[in-house]
Design a protein around this motif. Structure first.
Motif, PDB file in Angstrom:
ATOM      1  N   PRO A 303       0.694  -1.067  -0.066  1.00 57.56           N
ATOM      2  CA  PRO A 303      -0.342   0.384  -0.016  1.00 57.56           C
ATOM      3  C   PRO A 303       0.327   1.076  -0.111  1.00 57.56           C
ATOM      4  N   GLY A 304       2.087   0.726  -0.037  1.00 52.82           N
ATOM      5  CA  GLY A 304       2.864   2.717   0.503  1.00 52.82           C
ATOM      6  C   GLY A 304       3.077   3.217  -1.029  1.00 52.82           C
ATOM      7  N   ALA A 305       2.968   1.890  -1.932  1.00 54.49           N
ATOM      8  CA  ALA A 305       2.587   2.807  -3.558  1.00 54.49           C
ATOM      9  C   ALA A 305       1.916   3.611  -3.783  1.00 54.49           C
ATOM     10  N   VAL A 306       0.805   3.471  -2.795  1.00 49.00           N
ATOM     11  CA  VAL A 306      -0.906   4.634  -3.230  1.00 49.00           C
ATOM     12  C   VAL A 306      -0.571   5.732  -1.716  1.00 49.00           C
ATOM     13  N   PRO A 307       0.053   5.882  -1.841  1.00 46.81           N
ATOM     14  CA  PRO A 307       0.922   6.851  -0.420  1.00 46.81           C
ATOM     15  C   PRO A 307      -0.826   7.519   0.238  1.00 46.81           C
ATOM     16  N   ARG A 308      -1.129   8.266  -0.825  1.00 46.68           N
ATOM     17  CA  ARG A 308      -2.575   9.741  -0.632  1.00 46.68           C
ATOM     18  C   ARG A 308      -3.634   8.160   0.114  1.00 46.68           C
ATOM     19  N   THR A 309      -4.787   7.163  -1.019  1.00 50.20           N
ATOM     20  CA  THR A 309      -5.736   6.416  -0.625  1.00 50.20           C
ATOM     21  C   THR A 309      -5.223   5.797   1.254  1.00 50.20           C
ATOM     22  N   SER A 310      -4.081   5.118   0.994  1.00 50.00           N
ATOM     23  CA  SER A 310      -3.612   4.449   1.803  1.00 50.00           C
ATOM     24  C   SER A 310      -3.425   5.175   3.187  1.00 50.00           C
ATOM     25  N   THR A 311      -2.935   6.540   3.050  1.00 51.14           N
ATOM     26  CA  THR A 311      -2.967   7.496   4.650  1.00 51.14           C
ATOM     27  C   THR A 311      -4.100   6.749   4.863  1.00 51.14           C
ATOM     28  N   GLN A 312      -5.321   8.199   3.964  1.00 48.59           N
ATOM     29  CA  GLN A 312      -6.081   8.424   4.420  1.00 48.59           C
ATOM     30  C   GLN A 312      -7.420   7.027   4.923  1.00 48.59           C
ATOM     31  N   ALA A 313      -7.135   6.114   4.120  1.00 49.71           N
ATOM     32  CA  ALA A 313      -7.863   4.873   4.753  1.00 49.71           C
ATOM     33  C   ALA A 313      -7.436   4.345   6.317  1.00 49.71           C
ATOM     34  N   LEU A 314      -6.056   4.505   6.333  1.00 48.57           N
ATOM     35  CA  LEU A 314      -5.709   4.045   7.859  1.00 48.57           C
ATOM     36  C   LEU A 314      -6.256   4.775   9.051  1.00 48.57           C
ATOM     37  N   ASN A 315      -5.763   6.348   8.406  1.00 46.94           N
ATOM     38  CA  ASN A 315      -6.369   7.098   9.577  1.00 46.94           C
ATOM     39  C   ASN A 315      -7.834   7.054   9.735  1.00 46.94           C
ATOM     40  N   ASN A 316      -8.974   6.832   8.819  1.00 43.46           N
ATOM     41  CA  ASN A 316      -9.988   6.925   8.983  1.00 43.46           C
ATOM     42  C   ASN A 316     -10.290   5.788  10.046  1.00 43.46           C
ATOM     43  N   ALA A 317      -8.720   4.577  10.291  1.00 45.20           N
ATOM     44  CA  ALA A 317      -9.695   3.324  11.360  1.00 45.20           C
ATOM     45  C   ALA A 317      -8.377   3.696  12.600  1.00 45.20           C
ATOM     46  N   THR A 318      -7.880   4.357  12.347  1.00 44.19           N
ATOM     47  CA  THR A 318      -6.557   4.241  13.626  1.00 44.19           C
ATOM     48  C   THR A 318      -6.957   5.725  14.289  1.00 44.19           C
ATOM     49  N   LEU A 319      -7.212   6.713  13.731  1.00 39.28           N
ATOM     50  CA  LEU A 319      -7.596   7.719  14.941  1.00 39.28           C
ATOM     51  C   LEU A 319      -8.044   7.421  15.800  1.00 39.28           C
ATOM     52  N   PRO A 320      -9.810   7.054  15.813  1.00 35.98           N
ATOM     53  CA  PRO A 320     -10.147   6.652  17.069  1.00 35.98           C
ATOM     54  C   PRO A 320      -9.457   5.973  18.232  1.00 35.98           C
ATOM     55  N   ARG A 321      -8.678   5.313  17.950  1.00 35.99           N
ATOM     56  CA  ARG A 321      -7.873   4.596  18.353  1.00 35.99           C
ATOM     57  C   ARG A 321      -6.542   5.627  19.454  1.00 35.99           C
ATOM     58  N   VAL A 322      -6.196   5.717  18.249  1.00 40.67           N
ATOM     59  CA  VAL A 322      -4.861   7.389  18.792  1.00 40.67           C
ATOM     60  C   VAL A 322      -5.602   8.111  19.527  1.00 40.67           C
ATOM     61  N   LEU A 323      -6.039   8.718  19.374  1.00 39.52           N
ATOM     62  CA  LEU A 323      -7.456   9.679  20.968  1.00 39.52           C
ATOM     63  C   LEU A 323      -7.771   9.117  21.785  1.00 39.52           C
ATOM     64  N   ALA A 324      -8.004   7.405  21.636  1.00 36.39           N
ATOM     65  CA  ALA A 324      -8.138   6.952  22.987  1.00 36.39           C
ATOM     66  C   ALA A 324      -7.213   6.840  23.726  1.00 36.39           C
ATOM     67  N   LEU A 325      -6.418   6.341  23.395  1.00 41.24           N
ATOM     68  CA  LEU A 325      -5.217   5.885  23.824  1.00 41.24           C
ATOM     69  C   LEU A 325      -4.047   7.378  24.315  1.00 41.24           C
ATOM     70  N   ALA A 326      -4.514   8.306  23.759  1.00 41.55           N
ATOM     71  CA  ALA A 326      -3.738  10.017  24.201  1.00 41.55           C
ATOM     72  C   ALA A 326      -5.201  10.284  25.346  1.00 41.55           C
ATOM     73  N   ASP A 327      -6.484  10.549  25.113  1.00 38.33           N
ATOM     74  CA  ASP A 327      -6.946  11.079  26.252  1.00 38.33           C
ATOM     75  C   ASP A 327      -7.023  10.224  27.653  1.00 38.33           C
ATOM     76  N   LYS A 328      -7.021   9.199  27.344  1.00 37.59           N
ATOM     77  CA  LYS A 328      -7.498   8.131  28.894  1.00 37.59           C
ATOM     78  C   LYS A 328      -5.850   7.852  29.671  1.00 37.59           C
ATOM     79  N   GLY A 329      -4.310   7.963  28.950  1.00 40.61           N
ATOM     80  CA  GLY A 329      -3.478   6.676  29.196  1.00 40.61           C
ATOM     81  C   GLY A 329      -3.405   5.648  28.182  1.00 40.61           C
ATOM     82  N   TRP A 330      -2.210   4.741  28.213  1.00 41.85           N
ATOM     83  CA  TRP A 330      -2.201   3.735  27.208  1.00 41.85           C
ATOM     84  C   TRP A 330      -3.400   2.720  28.442  1.00 41.85           C
ATOM     85  N   ARG A 331      -2.616   2.738  29.467  1.00 47.17           N
ATOM     86  CA  ARG A 331      -3.434   2.284  30.452  1.00 47.17           C
ATOM     87  C   ARG A 331      -4.972   1.972  30.543  1.00 47.17           C
ATOM     88  N   ASN A 332      -4.984   2.878  30.791  1.00 50.24           N
ATOM     89  CA  ASN A 332      -6.586   2.888  31.498  1.00 50.24           C
ATOM     90  C   ASN A 332      -7.693   2.443  29.711  1.00 50.24           C
TER      91      ASN A 332
END
Length: 376
Positions: A303-332
């Motif tokens: 997917p690195g060969a089509v980074p614009r599509t891949s990055t957006q698709a990946l961020n759509n899935a990862t962002l909620p988890r990134v925010l959960a880890l940042a908001d609550k701390g990783w342990r919580n």
């Protein structure tokens, strides 16, 4: 939380861990700080000004990102120079694919970092939601690159997958009916190929039959049916996945000897060690090699060969988890979400992923409570 986004340094890797839009969400709406290495978004057409406007602090070096960040958000597994920058108490959130990579495992264990792998995070249906977007991309690319590799100039047999009136289409065998295999079949059928997909789940085969109808041939995967389907294929796409573990070797060296010279094998499972006995990782700089007269395409970051599509698709899935880890701390965050907890692969010098431990013959700690060491 202070989140760090370094520029990816794997060969021909143009994706980035967070888009400017993701940064804006983290900074403007959740109150976090984000450090972005200069040039990190260049591969997706986003420059430093875009990140600055989103609220990020753009810094000159990866050293500063890793030194200051409480959580590092990446795309690909950390390279040796990146592992050397990681430290105990820091969180790493990225693809890891540890099972076939003991050197990376040892490096991360020595660093003491808390490493959460995208590819082992689950959801309520037991699916892999952070792997799925890239599996969709890789599956669709597999048929595209396979079609190109069949051209004579690329070492292929000179077969056009779609055929033409009066000439039979090329034959495609897809091993695995999951996200990768389904998307590979979709594109191959769209090209007009004769497509057969194999899987060990009768339920999944029935779903594929319902979805695609008689255009797609389905087979229950046994040693015999795999051999027969591979023998007659012009293009074989390896799309098998055992979450967190090494991929099974479904196509042996002996089987290649019965295929037509110039046939093509695309191993999408190469991140997990590959499902062809003759597979070895390649890069976008030199994506193919010949083995026993067959073209092998085994790029580990397709997917690195089509980074614009891949990055957006990946961020759509990862962002909620990134925010959960940042908001609550990783342990919580992990305590509150057992599916995110499934992504924990290493913590403070201890391995917490059983399939990786089994693949490498290591001890592991049950991630629930970190209180019991189990011998594999």
């Amino acid at each position: 939380m202070l989140i760090g986004v370094p520029k990816e340094i794997k060969v021909r890797e143009y994706r980035v861990g967070m888009t400017p839009g993701s940064v804006r969400e983290a900074v403007r709406h959740h109150g976090h700080e984000v450090l972005v290495e200069t040039g990190a978004g260049a591969g997706i057409g986003c420059d430093d000004r875009d990140y600055g406007a989103a609220g990020a602090q753009v810094v000159d070096t990866a050293d500063e990102v890793f030194a200051r960040a409480e959580m590092v958000v990446k795309v690909k597994e950390p390279q040796p120079e990146e592992i050397a920058r990681l430290r105990e108490g820091q969180v790493l959130f990225t693809y890891l694919h540890l099972a076939p990579d003991p050197d990376q495992t040892r490096g991360l264990l020595d660093s003491g970092v808390t490493a959460i792998a995208y590819e082992t995070v689950t959801d309520d249906q037991g699916r892999l939601p952070l792997l799925a977007p890239m599996s969709e991309v890789a599956g669709r690319m597999a048929s595209q690159v396979g079609a190109c590799c069949l051209e004579k100039e690329q070492g292929g047999a000179g077969v056009l997958l779609g055929g033409v009136p009066g000439v039979a289409p090329g034959r495609v065998t897809v091993l695995g009916g999951g996200v990768v295999g389904t998307n590979a079949a979709r594109i191959a059928l769209g090209l007009g190929a004769d497509v057969t997909i194999l899987d060990k789940s009768p339920t999944r085969l029935a779903e594929l039959d319902d979805h695609f109808g008689p255009r797609l041939k389905t087979l229950f995967a046994t040693m015999e049916t795999v051999e027969q389907a591979v023998d007659r294929a012009d293009l074989v796409i390896g799309a098998v996945l055992v979450p967190g573990a090494s991929a099974p070797k479904l196509v042996t060296r002996d089987m290649l000897g019965r295929m037509r010279p110039g046939s093509v094998l695309v191993d999408v499972a190469i991140d997990q060690g590959g499902c062809f006995e003759t597979s070895r990782p390649t890069t976008h700089d030199n994506p193919t090699y010949m083995e026993q007269g067959m073209v092998h395409y085994c790029v580990a970051n397709m997917p690195g060969a089509v980074p614009r599509t891949s990055t957006q698709a990946l961020n759509n899935a990862t962002l909620p988890r990134v925010l959960a880890l940042a908001d609550k701390g990783w342990r919580n965050a992990l305590s509150a979400d057992p599916h995110l907890l499934n992504g924990l692969n290493l913590h403070a010098g201890r391995l917490t992923c059983a399939p990786v431990a089994e693949a490498q013959g290591l001890d592991y700690v049950d991630p629930i409570g970190f209180d019991q060491i189990r011998k594999t």
